[in-house]
Design an enzyme around this catalytic site. Structure first.
Site, mmCIF file in Angstrom:
data_model
loop_
_atom_site.group_PDB
_atom_site.id
_atom_site.type_symbol
_atom_site.label_atom_id
_atom_site.label_comp_id
_atom_site.label_asym_id
_atom_site.label_seq_id
_atom_site.Cartn_x
_atom_site.Cartn_y
_atom_site.Cartn_z
ATOM 1 N N ASP A 154 -7.220 3.495 26.049
ATOM 2 C CA ASP A 154 -8.495 3.686 25.341
ATOM 3 C C ASP A 154 -9.000 2.313 24.905
ATOM 4 O O ASP A 154 -8.480 1.721 23.964
ATOM 5 C CB ASP A 154 -8.299 4.579 24.104
ATOM 6 C CG ASP A 154 -7.992 6.030 24.458
ATOM 7 O OD1 ASP A 154 -7.587 6.290 25.610
ATOM 8 O OD2 ASP A 154 -8.136 6.896 23.578
ATOM 9 N N LYS A 175 -15.563 7.891 24.982
ATOM 10 C CA LYS A 175 -14.956 8.361 23.725
ATOM 11 C C LYS A 175 -15.861 7.985 22.560
ATOM 12 O O LYS A 175 -16.444 6.898 22.545
ATOM 13 C CB LYS A 175 -13.565 7.722 23.606
ATOM 14 C CG LYS A 175 -12.818 7.978 22.302
ATOM 15 C CD LYS A 175 -11.425 7.347 22.363
ATOM 16 C CE LYS A 175 -10.754 7.315 20.999
ATOM 17 N NZ LYS A 175 -9.424 6.685 21.030
ATOM 18 N N LYS A 213 -14.172 12.271 25.210
ATOM 19 C CA LYS A 213 -13.171 12.407 24.148
ATOM 20 C C LYS A 213 -13.842 12.265 22.788
ATOM 21 O O LYS A 213 -14.565 11.304 22.540
ATOM 22 C CB LYS A 213 -12.073 11.351 24.313
ATOM 23 C CG LYS A 213 -11.010 11.388 23.192
ATOM 24 C CD LYS A 213 -9.865 10.421 23.472
ATOM 25 C CE LYS A 213 -8.934 10.287 22.268
ATOM 26 N NZ LYS A 213 -7.805 9.374 22.511
#
Length: 222
Positions: free
Chosen positions: A89, A152, A181
């Protein structure tokens, strides 16, 4: 709805100890979460703890500001993958995005995607709370063009977390073939179901057990 495999069980606080990390690995195995998400210094430990399970090691790169150099992000991702990370991430360079340096932003993401190619999924953290709606759209487009697997919402370390309307906008922008996400401020079963209904197919949370059991969370922030 079975929420367990939607969840990246997350512990990113700087004061987290090795014992804390081992505890969340144990919880992730018990509840069969999608992954355990940690800072890169714990990659080897988490990979060892999760060995032989289908719970993935997830790490954060360029975290939490996204302001490290592209080369630094790529190296951090490469090293973590070598130590067992299956998901990365990374934080987008927010300042570059706001400066409309779109080529820089795209290349920044591409470098991490290249480092992860065939070995790990890449999720791009946009930090929506610092962005205008059109900047969220642009960041999603650049992430998709760069070959990332997910976009995300948040680091959980800035001024706000996942919002249902932002998740919806992200899903509309990236379409059905890319992951979305939601992270930060997803603390209850109801929060989780709301962001999933809006288009999220992964959730980052430290309140993971409270979410799946439908109980009250004691965790603030992430």
């Amino acid at each position: 709805m079975n929420l367990n495999k939607y969840i990246d069980h997350t512990l990113l606080k700087p004061q987290a100890t090795e014992e804390d990390i081992k505890k969340i690995c144990k919880e992730a195995k018990e509840y069969n979460f999608a992954s355990v998400c940690v800072n890169t210094c714990y990659t080897s430990l988490v990979s060892k703890e999760l060995e032989g399970t289908d719970v993935t090691t997830c790490v954060v790169v360029g975290f939490p500001l996204g302001a490290t150099t592209t080369e630094t992000k790529a190296f951090e991702a490469k090293q973590a993958i070598e130590q067992g990370a299956g998901e990365v991430d990374m934080v987008i360079n927010v300042g570059a995005l706001k400066s409309k340096k779109y080529d820089y932003v795209k290349k920044d993401i591409e470098a991490v995607v290249e480092a992860a190619k065939g070995k790990a999924l890449v999720k791009v953290i946009l930090e929506n709370c610092l962005l205008e709606k059109e900047e969220i759209v642009k960041a999603c487009e650049l992430s998709k063009e760069a070959g990332a697997d997910f976009v995300k919402t948040s680091t959980g370390f800035s001024t706000g977390g996942a919002k249902v309307e932002d998740v919806k906008l992200m899903r509309e922008t990236v379409g059905p073939d890319m992951g979305v996400k939601a992270s930060g401020a997803v603390r209850t079963k109801e929060d989780a179901e709301a962001v999933i209904a809006a288009g999220a197919n992964r959730i980052g949370a430290s309140s993971s057990i409270a979410i799946v059991e439908g109980t009250k969370s004691e965790n603030a922030g992430y």
